[in-house]
Motif scaffolding. Structure first.
Motif, short mmCIF file in Angstrom:
data_model
loop_
_atom_site.label_atom_id
_atom_site.label_comp_id
_atom_site.label_asym_id
_atom_site.label_seq_id
_atom_site.Cartn_x
_atom_site.Cartn_y
_atom_site.Cartn_z
N MET A 1 0.84 -1.20 0.00
CA MET A 1 0.00 0.00 0.00
C MET A 1 0.87 1.26 0.00
O MET A 1 1.84 1.35 0.75
CB MET A 1 -0.90 0.01 1.24
N VAL A 2 0.53 2.23 -0.86
CA VAL A 2 1.27 3.50 -0.90
C VAL A 2 0.88 4.33 0.31
O VAL A 2 -0.29 4.58 0.56
CB VAL A 2 0.96 4.28 -2.19
N PHE A 3 1.88 4.71 1.09
CA PHE A 3 1.65 5.46 2.31
C PHE A 3 1.74 6.96 2.07
O PHE A 3 0.84 7.72 2.40
CB PHE A 3 2.68 5.01 3.36
N LEU A 4 2.84 7.38 1.46
CA LEU A 4 3.06 8.80 1.14
C LEU A 4 3.59 8.90 -0.27
O LEU A 4 4.59 8.28 -0.62
CB LEU A 4 4.05 9.42 2.13
N ASP A 5 2.90 9.68 -1.10
CA ASP A 5 3.31 9.86 -2.49
C ASP A 5 3.31 11.35 -2.81
O ASP A 5 2.25 11.99 -2.84
CB ASP A 5 2.34 9.10 -3.41
N ILE A 6 4.49 11.91 -3.02
CA ILE A 6 4.64 13.34 -3.32
C ILE A 6 5.14 13.48 -4.75
O ILE A 6 6.14 12.86 -5.14
CB ILE A 6 5.63 14.01 -2.34
N ASN A 7 4.44 14.27 -5.54
CA ASN A 7 4.80 14.45 -6.94
C ASN A 7 4.87 15.94 -7.30
O ASN A 7 3.91 16.68 -7.10
CB ASN A 7 3.77 13.78 -7.86
N GLY A 8 6.03 16.35 -7.83
CA GLY A 8 6.20 17.73 -8.31
C GLY A 8 5.94 18.79 -7.27
O GLY A 8 5.45 19.88 -7.61
N LEU A 9 6.30 18.53 -6.01
CA LEU A 9 6.05 19.51 -4.94
C LEU A 9 7.01 20.69 -5.04
O LEU A 9 8.23 20.50 -5.08
CB LEU A 9 6.18 18.85 -3.58
N SER A 10 6.45 21.89 -5.08
CA SER A 10 7.24 23.12 -5.03
C SER A 10 6.64 24.06 -4.00
O SER A 10 5.42 24.11 -3.85
CB SER A 10 7.27 23.81 -6.41
N VAL A 11 7.48 24.76 -3.29
CA VAL A 11 7.03 25.72 -2.28
C VAL A 11 7.65 27.08 -2.60
O VAL A 11 8.87 27.21 -2.66
CB VAL A 11 7.42 25.29 -0.85
N LYS A 12 6.79 28.05 -2.82
CA LYS A 12 7.24 29.39 -3.23
C LYS A 12 6.99 30.41 -2.12
O LYS A 12 5.92 30.44 -1.52
CB LYS A 12 6.51 29.82 -4.50
N TYR A 13 7.99 31.24 -1.85
CA TYR A 13 7.86 32.39 -0.96
C TYR A 13 8.05 33.65 -1.78
O TYR A 13 8.84 33.67 -2.74
CB TYR A 13 8.91 32.35 0.15
N ILE A 66 0.51 16.04 -2.75
CA ILE A 66 0.93 15.29 -1.57
C ILE A 66 -0.21 14.34 -1.24
O ILE A 66 -1.26 14.75 -0.74
CB ILE A 66 1.21 16.21 -0.36
N LEU A 67 -0.02 13.06 -1.55
CA LEU A 67 -1.04 12.04 -1.28
C LEU A 67 -0.63 11.26 -0.05
O LEU A 67 0.46 10.67 0.00
CB LEU A 67 -1.20 11.10 -2.47
N PHE A 68 -1.51 11.24 0.96
CA PHE A 68 -1.26 10.49 2.20
C PHE A 68 -2.37 9.47 2.35
O PHE A 68 -3.54 9.84 2.49
CB PHE A 68 -1.23 11.45 3.40
N GLU A 69 -2.01 8.20 2.25
CA GLU A 69 -2.98 7.11 2.27
C GLU A 69 -4.09 7.33 1.23
O GLU A 69 -5.27 7.07 1.48
CB GLU A 69 -3.58 6.92 3.67
N GLY A 70 -3.69 7.90 0.10
CA GLY A 70 -4.62 8.10 -1.01
C GLY A 70 -5.34 9.42 -1.02
O GLY A 70 -5.97 9.78 -2.02
N ASP A 71 -5.29 10.19 0.07
CA ASP A 71 -5.97 11.48 0.14
C ASP A 71 -5.02 12.61 -0.24
O ASP A 71 -3.86 12.63 0.19
CB ASP A 71 -6.51 11.74 1.54
N SER A 72 -5.51 13.56 -1.03
CA SER A 72 -4.70 14.70 -1.46
C SER A 72 -4.73 15.78 -0.39
O SER A 72 -5.72 16.49 -0.22
CB SER A 72 -5.24 15.25 -2.79
#
Length: 311
Positions: A1-13, A66-72
């Motif tokens: 089971m996928v627990f944490l799936d992060i794709n293309g995460l960017s954080v801008k200030y 950011i998908l955590f246990e399938g939830d965005s």
């Protein structure tokens, strides 16, 4: 089971000099029960990555998935995230226990504030004592103020607060920084025990030796990007990115060659280069490194380096 799936995460200030991408195009994949270690130099985006998962960015905006246990997580309203996830499923051990605790309230009052904030309905005292016991602290500590505790005790109090509602995933930001060697060992043994009990961690640290004790997968961050991601075994035994190799070579050893250091300084994220961000410090740079590096697949993850294009 996928627990944490992060794709293309960017954080801008936003800044007076323009946008700053503290985290840029990060991908992470964890299976259920796995723990992740993030290592890299100061100001490379490690803490921002952790804060983006628990949605506690101050002034920054996150984009990507950011998908955590399938939830965005990024698509949830603040109310829903606070009610269902923050501290109940995902909690955080903040960097610097002395700054995380309020000096004018007793330790018990600060525990009660967390329970009231998250509408806990149950035996408050039993839950608090269980959390204290999990970090080997006596219940008398609950009557004290933060200034009455040693650095190690304060660190364990902060860990107990993160464990209070029994989350599945704990983000630990430099949990052993500024502690003596004996207390560091106690904290690491505690995290290992909790991991065996089914808890997963995102451990942020400068200390690669600490990561080897806990992490199943490791991400090496540089200039806001993860330049290499893979299993702990692959990262330690067969590192690919020149920056990863440089970090491992800088670790003092009892036997063998003297530790080396990486010359130069990291790039400014105010004007992040469009080419490989490590090019100015890399001893293996080639002409193609002047282009934006690709994400090339490895056995268990990926590496951002043109040297492995043919592989």
């Amino acid at each position: 089971m996928v627990f944490l799936d992060i794709n293309g995460l960017s954080v801008k200030y936003s800044s007076s000099s323009g946008p700053v991408y503290a985290v840029d195009d990060v991908d992470i994949h964890l299976e259920d029960g796995e723990s992740l270690g993030i290592a890299g130099e100061s100001a490379c985006g490690k803490s921002t990555l952790g804060l983006s998962i628990i949605r506690m960015l101050s002034g920054g905006s996150a984009q990507g998935k950011i998908l955590f246990e399938g939830d965005s997580l990024l698509d949830l309203s603040e109310s829903d995230f606070n009610t269902k996830y923050r501290w109940k499923k995902i909690s955080m051990i903040f960097q610097g226990a002395m700054n995380a605790l309020d000096p004018v309230f007793t330790i018990k009052e600060q525990f009660l504030e967390i329970l009231n904030q998250h509408d806990f309905d149950g035996n408050f005292n039993r839950l608090i004592l269980d959390a204290m016991n999990s970090v080997s602290l006596d219940e008398n500590v609950l009557k004290k103020y933060p200034h009455e505790l040693s650095g190690g005790m304060k660190q364990r109090v902060v860990i107990a607060m993160a464990l209070l509602l029994k989350p599945k995933f704990v983000i630990a930001d430099e949990p052993t920084t500024a502690l003596d060697v004996l207390i560091q060992a106690q904290i690491i043994n505690l995290l290992k025990t909790l991991k065996k009990g089914g808890m997963s961690f995102l451990l942020i640290t400068h200390d690669l030796a600490v990561l080897s004790e806990i992490a199943d997968k490791i991400g090496i961050m540089y200039g806001g990007q993860i330049v290499e991601f893979g299993s702990s075994e692959e990262i330690y035994k067969n590192p690919k990115h020149p920056y990863t190799k440089g970090l491992l070579e800088s670790i003092p050893r009892l036997h063998g060659t003297n530790p080396k250091y990486i010359k130069g300084t990291p790039p400014s994220l105010l004007d992040a280069p469009t080419q490989c961000r490590f090019i100015e410090r890399c001893p293996l740079a080639i002409e193609k490194c002047k282009e934006l590096p690709p994400k090339l697949k490895t056995k268990t993850g990926y590496v951002r380096c043109w040297l492995y294009e043919e592989e």
